[in-house]
Design an enzyme around this catalytic site. Structure first.
Site, PDB file in Angstrom:
ATOM      1  N   HIS A 129      20.911 129.868  38.929  1.00 32.45           N
ATOM      2  CA  HIS A 129      21.156 128.527  39.323  1.00 32.45           C
ATOM      3  C   HIS A 129      21.074 127.709  38.158  1.00 32.45           C
ATOM      4  CE1 HIS A 129      19.064 125.069  41.988  1.00 32.45           C
ATOM      5  NE2 HIS A 129      19.450 124.472  40.702  1.00 32.45           N
ATOM      6  N   ASN A 177      23.301 119.820  39.524  1.00 32.07           N
ATOM      7  CA  ASN A 177      23.816 121.214  39.776  1.00 32.07           C
ATOM      8  C   ASN A 177      25.352 121.224  39.400  1.00 32.07           C
ATOM      9  OD1 ASN A 177      21.374 122.550  41.163  1.00 32.07           O
ATOM     10  ND2 ASN A 177      21.608 120.736  42.094  1.00 32.07           N
ATOM     11  N   ARG A 235      18.531 120.041  49.562  1.00 32.34           N
ATOM     12  CA  ARG A 235      17.087 120.247  48.849  1.00 32.34           C
ATOM     13  C   ARG A 235      17.448 119.628  47.377  1.00 32.34           C
ATOM     14  NH1 ARG A 235      14.478 121.930  44.336  1.00 32.34           N
ATOM     15  NH2 ARG A 235      15.466 123.826  44.569  1.00 32.34           N
ATOM     16  N   CYS A 266      16.118 117.604  38.785  1.00 28.63           N
ATOM     17  CA  CYS A 266      14.549 117.707  39.203  1.00 28.63           C
ATOM     18  C   CYS A 266      13.758 116.259  38.912  1.00 28.63           C
ATOM     19  CB  CYS A 266      13.947 118.863  38.198  1.00 28.63           C
ATOM     20  SG  CYS A 266      12.123 118.955  38.225  1.00 28.63           S
ATOM     21  N   HIS A 297      22.684 124.221  36.129  1.00 24.46           N
ATOM     22  CA  HIS A 297      22.955 122.764  36.092  1.00 24.46           C
ATOM     23  C   HIS A 297      24.111 122.543  34.949  1.00 24.46           C
ATOM     24  CE1 HIS A 297      19.618 120.975  38.421  1.00 24.46           C
ATOM     25  NE2 HIS A 297      19.347 122.230  38.595  1.00 24.46           N
TER      26      HIS A 297
END
Length: 316
Positions: free
Chosen positions: A211, A253, A19, A244, A213
């Site tokens: 999460h 990420n 994703r 994004c 990056h």
């Protein structure tokens, strides 16, 4: 190696490469190519996937096959499949596809939320109430995700109070988990400490997922800080894919194989096979047609040795 008693003994990793890893890539992979990558990750021990996002195909063409991806991976036993949903329409599609959990995402920054989903934060949260009611009795879990939780590329610093307020709304909606998204790599160890500490005070019932990056090169340093605080859930992307599409400078990420290597060397259990992850990362690189930013899949594990005869000897 045995992990220090102060650290979590087992760390849960959710693979978000399918994703978050692919949504910002100019090359749109076919469903079959995505599934070949997913299968390689399953062989490496991955059991938790953020498979896709049930957003408008016009907004994110790379994820137009969300339902097909869920259907295909549903045939693999033992997987937990989650997907992002921005609104009730997306939730209906995700329910029909058969996901295990839905991730409702909102930005802590008004400006980023407007760019990301064309709504105010309040409008997003109001829409989530409809989704929560729709999920009642469905057996599908609701997870909350807060983007730009450590800073916004348009507004700069994001007050921790904004993050806490959204977290409380998710708790009221019955969320089972809360993920803090470092959308453009603005997190630092002090910010990690501040946000984790405040959220544990405000919503102790919500397990936290981090999460990160690696935009500014300290993604794994932030993981180390999270581990020191006892956080045992992280999201990562194979090969370091990702970013994004609605945030400038949002590079990849943290890489799943880099994260797994760090944790393995610290003596922490993940259930993942590092060599298998390296194979999957190289498959991702092959599919994307370029070298990916991860490091362990390039260099190999620490004890990956080279033949001495293959290296020239200095003269003189």
């Amino acid at each position: 190696m045995t992990a220090p008693a102060s650290l979590p003994q087992r760390v849960h990793i959710t693979e978000v490469g399918l994703r978050d890893g692919l949504q910002n890539e100019p090359l749109v992979l076919s469903t079959e190519h995505k599934l070949s990558l997913a299968r390689a990750l399953v062989v490496a021990g991955v059991r938790e996937f953020e498979v896709s996002s049930f957003v408008s195909p016009r907004a994110v063409p790379a994820l137009a096959d969300a339902a097909e991806m869920v259907a295909a991976l549903r045939e693999v036993p033992g997987l937990h499949l989650s997907a992002l949903v921005p609104n009730l329409r997306g939730a209906e599609r995700a329910l029909e596809a058969g996901v295990d959990s839905m991730v409702l995402f909102v930005s802590a920054s008004e400006r980023h939320n407007a760019k990301n989903v064309n709504r105010s934060v309040a409008e997003s949260l109001e829409g989530f109430e409809q989704i929560a009611r729709r999920l009642e009795g469905s057996g599908v879990a609701l997870r909350g995700a807060i983007a730009t939780a450590f800073g916004c590329p348009f507004s700069g610093d994001v007050p921790v109070e904004s993050v806490v307020e959204i977290a409380r709304r998710f708790a009221d909606l019955g969320a089972t988990h809360l993920s803090l998204g470092d959308t453009t790599g603005m997190a630092t160890p002090p910010l990690v400490t501040e946000r984790v500490t405040r959220l544990r005070e405000a919503v102790p019932e919500l397990p936290l997922t981090l999460h990160f990056h690696n935009t500014r090169g300290i993604g794994l340093a932030n993981v180390m800080q999270g581990l020191a605080l006892g956080v045992d859930r992280y999201e990562s992307s194979i090969g370091g894919l990702g970013g994004c599409p609605f945030a400038p400078g949002a590079s990849g990420n943290i890489a799943t194989e880099d994260l797994a290597y760090l944790l393995e060397e610290m003596g922490l259990e993940t259930g993942l096979d590092l060599e298998g992850l390296i194979v999957a990362a190289r498959r991702a690189s092959e599919l994307m047609g370029r070298r990916l930013p991860a490091q362990v899949s390039q260099a190999g594990p620490r004890l990956a040795l080279s033949a001495c005869d293959a290296v020239p000897t200095a003269q003189g």
